[in-house]
Scaffold this motif. Sequence first.
Motif, PDB file in Angstrom:
ATOM      1  N   HIS A 124       0.610  12.425  -0.992  1.00 58.60           N
ATOM      2  CA  HIS A 124      -0.244  13.616  -0.952  1.00 58.60           C
ATOM      3  C   HIS A 124       0.527  14.825  -1.477  1.00 58.60           C
ATOM      4  N   HIS A 163      -4.977   7.925   8.840  1.00 58.75           N
ATOM      5  CA  HIS A 163      -3.688   8.602   8.670  1.00 58.75           C
ATOM      6  C   HIS A 163      -3.707   9.829   9.556  1.00 58.75           C
ATOM      7  N   LYS A 183      -8.304   5.046  -3.158  1.00 60.33           N
ATOM      8  CA  LYS A 183      -9.030   5.993  -2.313  1.00 60.33           C
ATOM      9  C   LYS A 183      -8.516   7.398  -2.580  1.00 60.33           C
ATOM     10  N   TYR A 212      -6.209  -2.650  -6.004  1.00 61.19           N
ATOM     11  CA  TYR A 212      -7.222  -3.349  -5.203  1.00 61.19           C
ATOM     12  C   TYR A 212      -8.124  -2.337  -4.523  1.00 61.19           C
ATOM     13  N   ARG A 213      -7.546  -1.238  -4.081  1.00 57.01           N
ATOM     14  CA  ARG A 213      -8.332  -0.151  -3.481  1.00 57.01           C
ATOM     15  C   ARG A 213      -7.734   1.148  -3.970  1.00 57.01           C
ATOM     16  N   HIS A 270      -6.669  11.495   6.965  1.00 56.71           N
ATOM     17  CA  HIS A 270      -7.845  10.899   6.348  1.00 56.71           C
ATOM     18  C   HIS A 270      -8.198   9.537   6.912  1.00 56.71           C
ATOM     19  N   TYR A 279      -4.608   7.034  -1.777  1.00 57.74           N
ATOM     20  CA  TYR A 279      -4.216   5.861  -1.000  1.00 57.74           C
ATOM     21  C   TYR A 279      -4.479   4.650  -1.877  1.00 57.74           C
ATOM     22  N   ARG A 304      -8.297  11.155  -1.184  1.00 63.81           N
ATOM     23  CA  ARG A 304      -8.485  12.073  -0.060  1.00 63.81           C
ATOM     24  C   ARG A 304      -8.748  13.439  -0.689  1.00 63.81           C
ATOM     25  N   THR A 319     -10.186   5.876   5.875  1.00 66.10           N
ATOM     26  CA  THR A 319     -10.737   5.081   4.791  1.00 66.10           C
ATOM     27  C   THR A 319     -10.848   3.635   5.244  1.00 66.10           C
ATOM     28  N   TYR A 372     -11.150  -6.677   2.650  1.00 62.13           N
ATOM     29  CA  TYR A 372     -10.278  -7.820   2.341  1.00 62.13           C
ATOM     30  C   TYR A 372     -11.049  -9.134   2.336  1.00 62.13           C
ATOM     31  N   LYS A 390     -16.372  -5.633  -2.174  1.00 64.62           N
ATOM     32  CA  LYS A 390     -15.924  -6.402  -3.331  1.00 64.62           C
ATOM     33  C   LYS A 390     -17.039  -7.269  -3.913  1.00 64.62           C
ATOM     34  N   VAL A 448      -3.946   0.493  -2.688  1.00 66.66           N
ATOM     35  CA  VAL A 448      -3.583  -0.824  -2.188  1.00 66.66           C
ATOM     36  C   VAL A 448      -3.458  -1.727  -3.398  1.00 66.66           C
ATOM     37  N   VAL A 493     -10.779  -0.671   3.721  1.00 67.18           N
ATOM     38  CA  VAL A 493     -10.507  -1.602   2.630  1.00 67.18           C
ATOM     39  C   VAL A 493     -11.226  -2.906   2.932  1.00 67.18           C
ATOM     40  N   ARG A 541       4.803  -0.019   8.852  1.00 61.56           N
ATOM     41  CA  ARG A 541       3.902   1.013   8.335  1.00 61.56           C
ATOM     42  C   ARG A 541       2.854   1.467   9.341  1.00 61.56           C
ATOM     43  N   GLU A 543       0.839  -1.185   0.000  1.00 63.23           N
ATOM     44  CA  GLU A 543       0.000   0.000   0.000  1.00 63.23           C
ATOM     45  C   GLU A 543       0.877   1.240   0.000  1.00 63.23           C
ATOM     46  N   ALA A 544       0.328   2.343  -0.493  1.00 65.71           N
ATOM     47  CA  ALA A 544       1.082   3.599  -0.529  1.00 65.71           C
ATOM     48  C   ALA A 544       0.121   4.756  -0.437  1.00 65.71           C
ATOM     49  N   TYR A 545       0.560   5.800   0.272  1.00 68.43           N
ATOM     50  CA  TYR A 545      -0.224   7.034   0.337  1.00 68.43           C
ATOM     51  C   TYR A 545       0.687   8.184  -0.054  1.00 68.43           C
TER      52      TYR A 545
END
Lengths: 367, 167
Positions: free
Chosen positions: A303, B72, A327, A324-325, B57, A314, A329, B59, B63, B143, A316, B61, B28, A299-301
């Motif tokens: 901004h 965050h 998002k 996969y996701r 923010h 964001y 902001r 959010t 799974y 999903k 995934v 997910v 993380r 995952e990575a965010y």
Amino acid sequence: MSFKTEPLVVNFGPQHPSTHGVFRMIVSLDGEVITDVEPVMGYLHRGVEKLAEERTYLQNIPFTDRLDYLASMSNNLAYVLAVEKLANIPVSPRAQYLRVIMAELQRIASHAMAVGSFLNDAGAFFTPLMYMFREREKVLDLFEMTCGQRLTYNYMRVGGLSHDIPPEFLPALGKFLDDMPGFIDEYEQLLSENEILLARTKGVGILPPQLAINASVSGPILRGSGVKWDLRKADPYCVYDRFDFDIPVGKAGDSYDRFWVRLQEMRQSVRIIQQAVAQLPQGEVRSQVPATLRPQAGEAYAHIEAPKGELGFYLVSDGSVAPYRFKIRSPSFINLTPLREMMVGYKVADAVIILGSLDIVLGEVDR
Amino acid sequence: MTTAISGIELANQIKASFAEAVLEGDERAVILRSEYLTQVASFLKTTPGLEFDYLSHVTAVDYLDYFEVIYHITSLAHNHSAVIKVKTPDRDNPEVPSVASVWCGANLQEREVYDLMGVTFLEHPNLKRVLLWEGFPGHPLRKDFLTLEGKSPWQTIEPLEEGHHVL
């Protein structure tokens, strides 16, 4: 002698010229004073986050153009930064500088629209808006020269840009940068001291700094409340740490301060672009990236400081070709959080000004 | 540059005050037990040295086995950020406590997660749909949404008579 008034519920929008799109406010009034506001949104909801889960990382770039359609370059930038972070893709120095130039030009265009339409809402019908449109037009011409589009640019790519700037771009940009500070001076002279404007906007829609932080607002609204927070300084991306610029902040946190902060940010954007042009290196603008990108699971965010505030993506990944996701902001949506606190206690005529000073774009609010 | 505080480091600090609250902490993020979320949130906001005053923010997910709600958070004073997460395994009735009492910026964002992902936020001040209208069947970001009774949602639904989206 006092009169007893009955509470009245007034419906603003969704089709209303001052809501800047399809936004609706249910306003409760006691006489002329606002006692409650309920924002209603979703009329432009297209399900971008769901659609993006079925498309590849490259195919999703045009979707981001259509979020904040007045600042497509910034949206492109935030998205590609997130993908690059997810897949660990390097970007050449020339592309980094060009990204900064485009993002700052976009900020000027977006703030021009915000300031112009804010004055329209304040009752200065169309003359200030058209002055700003004249300048925004020059930015759009520069963008058209670069990527052939005037609104939805689709210019950034994962690993760089779609192509380099044409040879006539830099001379045209130089002329624009020479003219712009003088134009802002003229504009400020005409308006910033105008007594009617001051009477309508000073002390209207005050957002105290503690509430601004707690309500997660960002961008010129947060800085208008006197909080010195700008992601270009606080968390530099691209090459923003190599430029010298100031962060203008307001004092009172009212509608006038938000208007003033936007005008000053346009000046700072001109400064940043001048430095970027002076330092612009030669080289490739696009690194080698596989045609079908499959980032490893994770995952990575990322901004950026978009014209409206903190714009983040964001992502995934599950290792496949599509996120996969996905998002978004979106700053415009979250900036609406303290709307009720900002409006209650003011007159119904101020509601239009307060909403105008927030500068929302409904493509981004509803996504 | 904003410093990202690793989940391992933050987990140790939380454990010192709430021994039971942390499920795990990796590079993380910190994963919390949901019943401790509100307490830990106000701990993170008020503890000197941490002072996460800005909720960047919220959010979620899907799974399939569980939902993950992600926060965050940033401290404007110290310029550092962190990620906290909560998992809810119950697919039919996922519930997470609301943090809107700690950071009011969560208000609209939790409504969005409720609307599109179907996670209920307990003790939220105004939990109702925000982008879609009342009466919309299902939650589109899940999903399994498009397999809902084998039909596309826009072929089937009418808005309810009542509700804030009805003019």
